[in-house]
Scaffold this active site. Structure first.
Site, PDB file in Angstrom:
ATOM      1  N   ARG A 108     -14.517 -33.973 -57.094  1.00 43.80           N
ATOM      2  CA  ARG A 108     -15.101 -33.422 -58.320  1.00 43.80           C
ATOM      3  C   ARG A 108     -14.702 -34.241 -59.554  1.00 43.80           C
ATOM      4  O   ARG A 108     -15.437 -34.274 -60.531  1.00 43.80           O
ATOM      5  CB  ARG A 108     -14.696 -31.959 -58.501  1.00 43.80           C
ATOM      6  N   LYS A 163     -22.241 -13.993 -45.573  1.00 44.39           N
ATOM      7  CA  LYS A 163     -23.093 -12.848 -45.881  1.00 44.39           C
ATOM      8  C   LYS A 163     -24.554 -13.194 -46.071  1.00 44.39           C
ATOM      9  O   LYS A 163     -24.891 -14.162 -46.746  1.00 44.39           O
ATOM     10  CB  LYS A 163     -22.606 -12.197 -47.180  1.00 44.39           C
ATOM     11  N   GLY A 178     -21.910 -22.086 -55.594  1.00 48.34           N
ATOM     12  CA  GLY A 178     -22.705 -21.006 -56.185  1.00 48.34           C
ATOM     13  C   GLY A 178     -23.872 -21.556 -56.990  1.00 48.34           C
ATOM     14  O   GLY A 178     -24.989 -21.029 -56.947  1.00 48.34           O
TER      15      GLY A 178
END
Ligand code: 3PG
Ligand code: MG
Length: 401
Positions: free
Chosen positions: A41, A203, A379
Site C-alpha cells: 500500500r 458472507k 471494501g
C-alpha cells in the site's frame, strides 16, 4: 453509475504549494508492530508522491492505521511507516509528526521546503475523524493549500480526512485512485469474454450488491467460501454446522434463478472439506455435498470442486476474484484458496483481484505480479463493483468539460 470525470493531481498547479495527500497506509504489521509485513500500500502511492516531489510541492501525507477508535495507541503510531517511506524515497527524509493537527504540526509544516515530504500522525487517534467532524476537517484543511485523495482503500468511508476536508480545500484525485477506478471500470464495462466472477469469503450479505451488479455482465459465477453454505442451504442441502445466513436464503434462490434466466453458468461446490472445528488440530475430510454430516462444518472447497473451477476458469479471458474459498488462515483449510491463486497466476487472461484478504493471500504467496491487477481496496472495490457510490470520490472536483 459513478461519475468518473474527476480532476486529478495532474490537472492542477502544485509547485510550491502545501498539498495534503490522504493515503491509505493501513498496512499489515507483525504482532509486536515492529515489522511491516507487506508494504504494497505504500508502494502503490509512490506515483503520486513522486509526482508531487518532482513538481516541487510540499507534501503532507495523512493516513489511518488500524482502528484505534479515537485514542492514541502506541502500537499504531505511523513512525514505522515514515521510516519505510524514507528508505523507499532514498534521499527524502520523511518527518513524522506526533499529532495530525495543532501548533507543533503547523511549525513542522512551515519548515518544509519545495519537494519535502511530511507524514502526519495516525488520523484516527482523534475521534472526530470517523465522525466526519466539520471543525476537525477545517483544522486539517488549514495545514494545506490543496487536497489530494489517493487513499483508494478508504474512499468508501465518510470521514473527515476523506469527505469533510473537501469542503475547505480544492480537492482532486491522486494517481492510485485514478488507476483503481479506471481498471475496475474497464472490467465492468468492457471485459473480454468469457468473463468470470470468482466469489468467496464469509458472507452473502457483504456481496449482494456485487453479485446483483455483475450478474448481467459475467458469463459464469463460481462461488466458494462460507457464503457457499447459504447457497447450498437454499438448494436444500444439509450443511451441518456451517454458517448460514437464514435471512439471505430468498436472495440466494432468486440469484440462482436470475443467473439461469440470464444464461450465466453458476458453479457451486460439488464436494467440500468438512471439519469438527476451526483449529489446526481439527479432524477434516472431504465429502460430496450430499453427505455433509449435521455435526460438521464446511471449511474449504473439495478436490473435485477445485478441478471444476479450474476447468471453467481456464476457458475465461477475464476473471474477477474476491474472497477466499475456505478458512484459509488455517493451513489445512487453505488448499482451495491457494489452488485458485495459483491457477489465476498461470493464466493468460485479465485477472483482477479485489483487495482485502484476497489481495493479502496473493501477495503472501508471491503471486501479485502474475496478476493483471491487485486492488489496494477491499471494501472500496466491492462497493465500486456493486455500483454503489464512493463518498471519497464523489466529493472531489469534477473535470471541466
Ligand atoms: C482497509 O484496510 O480496509 C482500509 O484501510 C479501510 O480501513 P477500515 O476498514 O478500518 O475503515
Ligand atoms: Mg476494511
Amino acid at each position: 453509475m459513478l461519475k468518473m470525470n474527476k480532476m486529478t493531481v495532474r490537472d492542477i498547479e502544485v509547485g510550491g504549494k502545501r498539498v495534503l495527500v490522504r493515503v491509505d497506509f493501513n498496512i499489515p504489521l507483525d504482532k509486536e508492530a515492529r515489522i511491516i509485513t507487506d508494504d504494497s500500500r505504500i508502494q502503490a502511492t509512490l506515483p503520486t508522491i513522486k509526482y508531487l516531489i518532482d513538481q516541487g510541492a510540499r507534501v503532507i501525507l495523512c493516513s489511518h492505521l488500524g482502528r484505534p477508535r479515537g485514542e492514541v495507541v502506541e502500537k499504531l503510531r505511523l513512525a514505522i511507516v515514515g521510516q519505510r517511506l524514507s528508505q523507499i524515497l532514498g534521499h527524502h527524509d520523511v518527518v513524522v509528526t506526533r499529532d495530525c493537527i495543532g501548533s507543533e504540526v503547523k511549525k513542522a509544516i512551515e519548515k518544509l521546503r519545495d519537494g519535502d515530504v511530511l507524514l502526519l500522525e495516525n488520523i484516527r487517534f482523534h475521534p472526530e475523524e470517523e465522525e466526519n467532524d466539520a471543525s476537525f476537517a477545517q483544522a486539517l484543511a488549514q495545514l494545506a493549500d490543496l487536497y489530494v485523495n489517493d487513499a483508494f482503500g478508504a474512499v468508501h468511508r465518510t470521514h473527515a480526512s476523506i469527505v469533510g476536508i473537501t469542503d475547505y480545500l480544492p480537492a482532486v484525485a491522486g494517481l492510485l485512485v485514478e488507476r483503481e477506478l479506471k481498471v475496475l471500470k474497464d472490467i465492468l464495462t468492457n471485459p473480454a469474454h468469457p468473463f468470470a466472477g470468482l466469489i468467496g469469503g464469509a458472507k452473502v450479505s457483504d456481496k449482494i450488491s456485487v453479485l446483483e451488479n455483475i450478474l448481467d455482465k459475467v458469463d459464469c459465477l463460481l462461488i466458494g467460501g462460507d457464503m457457499a453454505s447459504t447457497l447450498l442451504k437454499a438448494k436444500s442441502y444439509e450443511v451441518g454446522l456451517s454458517v448460514v445466513e437464514e435471512d439471505k436464503l430468498d436472495f440466494a434462490v432468486k440469484l440462482m434463478e436470475d443467473a439461469a434466466r440470464e444464461g450465466v453458468r453458476f458453479l457451486l461446490p460439488v464436494d467440500v472439506v468438512v471439519a469438527d472445528g476451526l483449529s489446526a488440530e481439527a479432524k477434516a475430510k472431504t465429502v460430496a455435498i450430499e453427505n455433509i454430516s449435521p455435526h460438521l462444518r464446511i471449511v474449504d472447497i473439495g478436490r473435485q470442486t477445485i478441478r471444476n473451477f479450474q476447468e471453467e476458469l481456464r476457458r475465461c479471458k477475464t476473471i474477477f476474484w474476491n474472497g477466499p474459498m475456505g478458512i484459509y488462515e488455517i493451513p489445512q483449510f487453505a488448499q482451495g484458496t491457494q489452488a485458485m491463486a495459483r491457477l489465476l497466476a498461470s493464466l493468460d487472461a485479465t485477472t483482477a483481484i479485489g483487495g482485502g484478504s484476497t489481495a493479502e493471500i496473493v501477495i503472501e504467496m508471491g503471486l501479485a505480479d502474475k496478476m493483471t491487477f491487485v486492488s489496494t481496496g477491499g471494501g472500496a472495490s466491492l462497493r465500486f463493483l456493486g455500483s454503489r457510490t464512493l463518498p471519497g470520490v464523489e466529493a472531489l472536483l469534477d473535470k471541466r468539460s
